[in-house]
Design a protein around this motif. Structure first.
Motif, PDB file in Angstrom:
ATOM      1  N   GLY A 158      33.966  52.016  35.154  1.00 40.89           N
ATOM      2  CA  GLY A 158      33.482  51.089  34.131  1.00 40.89           C
ATOM      3  C   GLY A 158      34.532  50.080  33.729  1.00 40.89           C
ATOM      4  O   GLY A 158      34.232  48.880  33.562  1.00 40.89           O
ATOM      5  N   ALA A 159      35.787  50.534  33.561  1.00 34.13           N
ATOM      6  CA  ALA A 159      36.863  49.613  33.186  1.00 34.13           C
ATOM      7  C   ALA A 159      37.119  48.589  34.293  1.00 34.13           C
ATOM      8  O   ALA A 159      37.353  47.404  34.023  1.00 34.13           O
ATOM      9  CB  ALA A 159      38.131  50.403  32.887  1.00 34.13           C
ATOM     10  N   ALA A 160      37.051  49.046  35.539  1.00 36.60           N
ATOM     11  CA  ALA A 160      37.237  48.122  36.664  1.00 36.60           C
ATOM     12  C   ALA A 160      36.114  47.084  36.707  1.00 36.60           C
ATOM     13  O   ALA A 160      36.363  45.888  36.958  1.00 36.60           O
ATOM     14  CB  ALA A 160      37.294  48.902  37.976  1.00 36.60           C
ATOM     15  N   LEU A 161      34.876  47.526  36.452  1.00 40.70           N
ATOM     16  CA  LEU A 161      33.757  46.585  36.416  1.00 40.70           C
ATOM     17  C   LEU A 161      33.934  45.553  35.305  1.00 40.70           C
ATOM     18  O   LEU A 161      33.595  44.376  35.480  1.00 40.70           O
ATOM     19  CB  LEU A 161      32.442  47.351  36.203  1.00 40.70           C
ATOM     20  CG  LEU A 161      31.959  48.230  37.356  1.00 40.70           C
ATOM     21  CD1 LEU A 161      30.721  49.018  36.933  1.00 40.70           C
ATOM     22  CD2 LEU A 161      31.646  47.382  38.585  1.00 40.70           C
ATOM     23  N   ALA A 162      34.476  45.996  34.169  1.00 36.39           N
ATOM     24  CA  ALA A 162      34.700  45.079  33.054  1.00 36.39           C
ATOM     25  C   ALA A 162      35.736  44.015  33.418  1.00 36.39           C
ATOM     26  O   ALA A 162      35.551  42.825  33.135  1.00 36.39           O
ATOM     27  CB  ALA A 162      35.149  45.861  31.821  1.00 36.39           C
ATOM     28  N   VAL A 163      36.828  44.441  34.057  1.00 31.52           N
ATOM     29  CA  VAL A 163      37.853  43.486  34.497  1.00 31.52           C
ATOM     30  C   VAL A 163      37.273  42.510  35.512  1.00 31.52           C
ATOM     31  O   VAL A 163      37.476  41.289  35.419  1.00 31.52           O
ATOM     32  CB  VAL A 163      39.068  44.222  35.091  1.00 31.52           C
ATOM     33  CG1 VAL A 163      40.021  43.237  35.771  1.00 31.52           C
ATOM     34  CG2 VAL A 163      39.807  45.001  34.005  1.00 31.52           C
ATOM     35  N   ASP A 164      36.531  43.035  36.475  1.00 34.08           N
ATOM     36  CA  ASP A 164      35.941  42.167  37.506  1.00 34.08           C
ATOM     37  C   ASP A 164      34.985  41.150  36.884  1.00 34.08           C
ATOM     38  O   ASP A 164      34.938  39.985  37.308  1.00 34.08           O
ATOM     39  CB  ASP A 164      35.200  43.015  38.540  1.00 34.08           C
ATOM     40  CG  ASP A 164      36.127  43.872  39.379  1.00 34.08           C
ATOM     41  OD1 ASP A 164      37.354  43.634  39.350  1.00 34.08           O
ATOM     42  OD2 ASP A 164      35.632  44.791  40.063  1.00 34.08           O
ATOM     43  N   HIS A 165      34.208  41.589  35.894  1.00 32.90           N
ATOM     44  CA  HIS A 165      33.266  40.687  35.237  1.00 32.90           C
ATOM     45  C   HIS A 165      34.003  39.543  34.539  1.00 32.90           C
ATOM     46  O   HIS A 165      33.640  38.365  34.697  1.00 32.90           O
ATOM     47  CB  HIS A 165      32.429  41.471  34.228  1.00 32.90           C
ATOM     48  CG  HIS A 165      31.561  40.626  33.354  1.00 32.90           C
ATOM     49  ND1 HIS A 165      30.552  39.821  33.843  1.00 32.90           N
ATOM     50  CD2 HIS A 165      31.567  40.435  31.994  1.00 32.90           C
ATOM     51  CE1 HIS A 165      29.957  39.184  32.840  1.00 32.90           C
ATOM     52  NE2 HIS A 165      30.563  39.544  31.714  1.00 32.90           N
ATOM     53  N   LEU A 166      35.038  39.867  33.777  1.00 35.42           N
ATOM     54  CA  LEU A 166      35.774  38.828  33.056  1.00 35.42           C
ATOM     55  C   LEU A 166      36.520  37.900  34.024  1.00 35.42           C
ATOM     56  O   LEU A 166      36.536  36.680  33.829  1.00 35.42           O
ATOM     57  CB  LEU A 166      36.759  39.476  32.076  1.00 35.42           C
ATOM     58  CG  LEU A 166      36.111  40.195  30.887  1.00 35.42           C
ATOM     59  CD1 LEU A 166      37.153  40.985  30.103  1.00 35.42           C
ATOM     60  CD2 LEU A 166      35.390  39.216  29.980  1.00 35.42           C
ATOM     61  N   THR A 321      30.189  38.038  26.191  1.00 35.44           N
ATOM     62  CA  THR A 321      31.091  37.543  27.220  1.00 35.44           C
ATOM     63  C   THR A 321      30.558  36.233  27.787  1.00 35.44           C
ATOM     64  O   THR A 321      29.348  36.050  27.944  1.00 35.44           O
ATOM     65  CB  THR A 321      31.257  38.557  28.367  1.00 35.44           C
ATOM     66  OG1 THR A 321      29.960  38.959  28.850  1.00 35.44           O
ATOM     67  CG2 THR A 321      32.006  39.794  27.896  1.00 35.44           C
ATOM     68  N   ALA A 322      31.485  35.319  28.097  1.00 32.97           N
ATOM     69  CA  ALA A 322      31.137  34.025  28.677  1.00 32.97           C
ATOM     70  C   ALA A 322      32.382  33.448  29.321  1.00 32.97           C
ATOM     71  O   ALA A 322      33.496  33.962  29.133  1.00 32.97           O
ATOM     72  CB  ALA A 322      30.588  33.070  27.595  1.00 32.97           C
ATOM     73  N   ALA A 323      32.198  32.372  30.079  1.00 25.49           N
ATOM     74  CA  ALA A 323      33.347  31.710  30.689  1.00 25.49           C
ATOM     75  C   ALA A 323      34.242  31.123  29.607  1.00 25.49           C
ATOM     76  O   ALA A 323      33.761  30.680  28.562  1.00 25.49           O
ATOM     77  CB  ALA A 323      32.867  30.610  31.635  1.00 25.49           C
TER      78      ALA A 323
END
Length: 329
Positions: A158-166, A321-323
């Protein structure tokens, strides 16, 4: 109405009636169903106190959580209680208020009243958990201790997915707001987020330890702003919500000025404004699985109880979250 009346009406031995209630897996399905039907028709209820004296089993389970006020825990508790009831057990719930000393005291107190304990997000050190687990059947949730069964939620993924998303949104500088000292979840998040940030080529700062509460998020706000990061991953939804509140008090808007991701996918996160992007944790499934592992250990005492189950997590993208905004000009 006695057990002998049920045995006579069902045309079975008294011991068969006893096993139909206390160890149903040892009785043929057709026989068990006949016994239970006759018992229901006659209005027979087994004497749990007498059964406990005879078998040495209470058919009670302990469930200890670190903070019952945290919305992460109620779905797990509810699922565990319902699942245990179906399997003929009852659950005693206790709250440690994030205090390791209280946690140990509760384990020792419950040991006199239950057959085994499910310990969720414990704050005790591994050595202490291992010592106590040698005295009473244990199943851990979100903690891995050698020699003890555990149900783990894949918060590292989950933490890795969060980093990848941001990183995918264009954030180049992130901050992880960690949880309490000694938290297995916080340690998993820190390692996985660090690796994912390195893989993505983005900077990651880590803040903590922090209280796993809304007030913990508010208190962490100045330190988050000092990092000048544009994306934040919080230890849980409560910390994320507190952080959003602290940012808003300083006229810093989410997600326009900074993006925030929580962990847990609680009702609080879904109701928050902006709606929280978060890592969904399988809390109900963890409660049911922990009950199954503990009952398996109780009903097959000769077999080693060291099963470990990893449950999948996922990222739920909402409005927090957004760009990142690009500098003018």
């Amino acid at each position: 109405m006695t057990i002998r009346d049920v045995a006579q009406a069902a045309e079975v031995h008294v011991s068969t009636v006893s096993r139909a209630f206390s160890a149903p897996h040892l009785v043929k399905r057709e026989t068990r169903e006949r016994v239970l039907a006759v018992a229901a028709e006659l209005g027979y209820q087994p004497n749990e106190t007498a059964r406990a004296l005879t078998t040495g089993r209470t058919r009670n389970l302990g469930l200890i959580v670190s903070d019952i006020a945290n919305p992460f825990f109620p779905p797990l508790i509810k699922a565990a209680q319902a699942h245990a009831r179906v399997r003929g057990y009852q659950v005693f719930v206790a709250d440690t208020d994030e205090d390791a000393a209280v946690e140990e005291e509760l384990i020792q107190t419950l040991a006199r009243q239950v057959d085994g304990v499910i310990l969720v997000s414990p704050r005790l050190a591994n050595d202490d958990i291992g010592r106590l687990g040698g005295e009473l059947p244990f199943v851990l949730v979100n903690r891995s201790v050698p020699g003890l069964s555990a149900v783990l939620m894949d918060v590292a993924n989950g933490a890795a997915l969060a980093v990848d998303h941001l990183a995918g949104l264009g954030h180049e500088h992130l901050v992880l707001v960690g949880g309490p000292r000694g938290s297995w979840t916080s340690a998993q998040m820190r390692r996985a987020a660090g690796k994912a940030a390195a893989d993505q080529g983005v900077r990651l700062d880590v803040l903590g330890p922090n209280p796993p509460t809304e007030h913990g998020g508010i208190a962490a706000t100045p330190a988050v702003l000092e990092t000048r990061a544009t994306g934040v991953i919080a230890y849980n939804d409560l910390v994320a919500i507190g952080l959003i509140e602290g940012l808003d008090d300083r006229n810093v808007h989410v997600p326009r000025d900074i993006s925030v991701i929580g962990v847990d996918d609680t009702v609080a996160g879904r109701l928050n404004r902006p709606r929280l992007t978060t890592v969904a944790m399988p809390t109900a499934a963890a409660g049911r699985t922990a009950v199954d592992l503990l009952i398996q250990a109780l009903e097959t005492p000769g077999e080693p109880a060291t099963a470990q189950t990893m449950l999948a997590t996922s990222l739920v993208i909402r409005d927090s979250t957004a760009a990142p905004e690009q500098p003018a000009g």
